[in-house]
Design an enzyme around this catalytic site. Structure first.
Site, PDB file in Angstrom:
ATOM      1  N   ASP A 147      52.829 -93.116 -64.459  1.00  0.00           N
ATOM      2  CA  ASP A 147      51.811 -94.153 -64.611  1.00  0.00           C
ATOM      3  C   ASP A 147      52.255 -95.524 -64.125  1.00  0.00           C
ATOM      4  O   ASP A 147      51.556 -96.516 -64.331  1.00  0.00           O
ATOM      5  CB  ASP A 147      51.382 -94.250 -66.077  1.00  0.00           C
ATOM      6  N   THR A 171      53.634 -95.253 -30.460  1.00  0.00           N
ATOM      7  CA  THR A 171      52.309 -94.634 -30.551  1.00  0.00           C
ATOM      8  C   THR A 171      51.267 -95.605 -31.073  1.00  0.00           C
ATOM      9  O   THR A 171      50.171 -95.706 -30.533  1.00  0.00           O
ATOM     10  CB  THR A 171      52.361 -93.396 -31.454  1.00  0.00           C
ATOM     11  N   GLU A 204      54.833-102.635 -27.999  1.00  0.00           N
ATOM     12  CA  GLU A 204      55.887-102.279 -27.060  1.00  0.00           C
ATOM     13  C   GLU A 204      55.483-102.359 -25.588  1.00  0.00           C
ATOM     14  O   GLU A 204      56.352-102.306 -24.722  1.00  0.00           O
ATOM     15  CB  GLU A 204      56.426-100.896 -27.407  1.00  0.00           C
TER      16      GLU A 204
END
Length: 554
Positions: free
Chosen positions: A258, A288, A328
């Site tokens: 919890d 990606t 990139e």
């Protein structure tokens, strides 16, 4: 320049496999059945991201699964990961990858996809011939109609069994070790890959037990997603759902079912408490997920707003001291091609700085293509530098078995050498080009890879030999961790300031403590701001390479 799957997420997909946490969830489940549940992860109107969870509710191991379903008109799958997809009209077939075929009783496995149009639930869904909501039967062999599969990518190893939540423990936290900033204020920045908690079994605790945490100044947590031009979670299970036992926890205290935050984020919080000087940045993008920056560049302010909301989420706002932009290939081609223009990167960085303010770290991992007319020339990195605390040209992955026949060449040369296959593909070329464009030396960090790249079918010991393909690797062909290579294929020579080795018909290049020492001398002589590396799990259990980095920076 080709980027590593280790470094840059999946070359064939966009998201790491999501496992099912051991807390109540809304998954389809029928006693004695194999089920498949589709869920919307994101929906931005013109596209969406979906997740499919396969659950083995039977008492027998499932050896292979096949899901058939139809998508309603107006939506379609544009890319997928962690499953093999075939299509005929609106009808799709998804079959397990070879490395994700086995599901133990009670275990689950998730794969995902990006789709066009708004998210719509599939219809006429079956799994192993039965209804997706219950009725599928276990099979003893993988479906014979499965399309060809490939080896598991380094970044998305399978996870099949949901973790069990450990009972609360009163074990005391470990003693806090003394920490001091590295000499001279040089930055030592290491990537922690979120998917390392799966097959690699590398957790935040390992940063402490290896001695690496005491040598680091900053950790880059990789990666957050950028799909749809917005910052979003990369892997919710690894990030903040995974329950840690006392044995695997940084401070020896187990997670409870919890508590509001679990996973690596909570472990990083504990690590920062143990090492008060250590800072953590959340990296977004990668090879990606860099595609999402194209949309981000169309509305940088909206992108920055989404990133701020996510990074500053009250559940983990105290964990992160900065945001890292891993775009990139801006205004260039990588996995996709971007034509946002030379100012797009600068505009995105400016929007992030405006949103996060002057005291928050904003950094960037960028191309190290130092060739004439190459990727560095395509973007105004100097113009962005004013709004960045530092830039990290990724001075590795220059050469590798993505060119299967060779010629063999070191993937992270510091300098050029006679016969190098591509001009401008070495670390010093990138550093000098960035400096010539006006990027301050003190804002540049030199990149080091904690892994090697290799070929097989090689007869020539020196660089420049022909090959027949990628050398075998533990997680991905053509790539292997330093901690493995130092024993399996010890270095036999050096070239261009890095090491190489020939073992049988395999040829590898990688950095050793000795060659890292040379690179640290270079970083000091150039007045660089420090060093960064990809990534922590590639080092030895006692932090051999990071020790060489800290020792070499002096």
């Amino acid at each position: 320049m080709k980027r590593s799957l280790r470094r840059a997420l999946w070359a064939t997909g966009a998201v790491v496999a999501l496992a099912v946490a051991a807390v109540p969830m809304t998954t389809a489940s029928a006693a004695g059945s194999v089920t498949a549940t589709f869920a919307k992860v994101q929906d931005w109107g013109t596209g969406h991201e979906g997740r499919v969870t396969v659950t083995n509710g039977t008492s027998s191991t499932v050896n292979g699964w096949r899901i058939e379903f139809t998508l309603p008109s107006g939506t379609s799958i544009s890319s997928s990961w962690d499953a093999d997809i075939t299509r005929s009209g609106d009808r799709y077939v998804a079959v397990n990858k070879s490395w994700a075929s086995t599901l133990a009783p009670g275990a689950s496995f998730s794969w995902g996809y990006n789709g066009t149009g708004a998210y719509k639930a599939p219809v006429s869904c079956t799994i192993n011939g039965g209804s997706c909501t219950g009725g599928g039967t276990p099979t003893t062999t993988a479906p014979t109609t499965a399309p060809p599969t490939t080896a598991p990518p380094t970044t998305a190893p399978p996870t099949t069994a949901p973790p069990t939540t450990a009972p609360p423990t009163t074990a005391p936290p470990t003693t806090q070790p003394p920490t001091t900033p590295p000499p001279g204020g040089k930055k030592v920045v290491g990537y922690f890959a979120e998917w390392g908690v799966y097959a690699r079994n590398y957790h935040v605790k390992n940063i402490h037990t290896s001695g690496s945490a005491a040598k680091l100044t900053h950790i880059l947590y990789a990666f957050g997603n950028t799909t749809g031009g917005r910052c979003s979670i990369g892997d919710s299970y690894a990030d903040y759902e995974k329950a840690y036992t006392a044995a695997d926890s940084v401070d020896g205290v187990a997670d409870t079912w919890d508590q509001p935050l679990r996973g690596s984020f909570n472990q990083l919080r504990k690590l920062k408490k143990m090492y008060p000087n250590l800072k953590v940045l959340w990296s977004f993008g990668g090879w990606t997920w860099s595609g999402g920056f194209t949309q981000a560049a169309q509305n940088p302010a909206a992108f920055a707003d989404s990133c701020y909301s996510l990074v500053k989420d009250p559940r983990w706002a105290d964990v992160f001291d900065g945001i890292d932009v891993d775009w990139e290939y801006p205004n260039a081609c990588g996995l996709q091609c971007d034509s946002s223009g030379p100012n797009a990167f600068k505009n995105v960085v400016s929007a992030l700085r405006s949103k996060f303010g002057s005291s928050f770290l904003v950094t960037a991992a960028i191309t190290a293509d130092g060739s004439n007319g190459g990727k560095i020339d395509a973007t105004d990195y100097a113009g962005a530098a004013n709004n960045l605390n530092w830039l990290m040209p990724m001075t590795y992955d220059y050469f590798g078995a993505f060119n299967a026949q060779g010629p063999t060449a070191p993937h992270s040369p510091l300098y050029s050498y006679a016969g190098i296959p591509q001009q401008g593909f070495w670390s010093d070329a990138a550093i000098q080009k960035l400096k010539s464009k006006g990027v301050p030396s003190s804002k540049l960090l030199l990149g080091v890879g904690f892994y090697g790249r290799g070929w097989t079918g090689v007869t020539q010991a020196a660089p420049g030999g022909s090959a027949t393909g990628a050398a075998p690797g533990t997680y991905e062909a053509g790539i292997e961790d330093y901690k493995v290579l130092k024993n399996s294929c010890p270095a036999t020579g050096t070239v261009g300031g890095t090491a190489y080795a020939k073992c049988g018909s395999n040829w590898w290049s990688y950095d050793t403590p000795s060659t890292i020492g040379g690179k640290m001398s270079y970083a000091n002589s150039q007045g660089l701001g420090g060093v960064f590396f990809w990534e922590l799990s590639g080092d030895t259990s006692n932090g051999e390479l990071i020790g060489a980095i800290k020792g070499g920076l002096g």
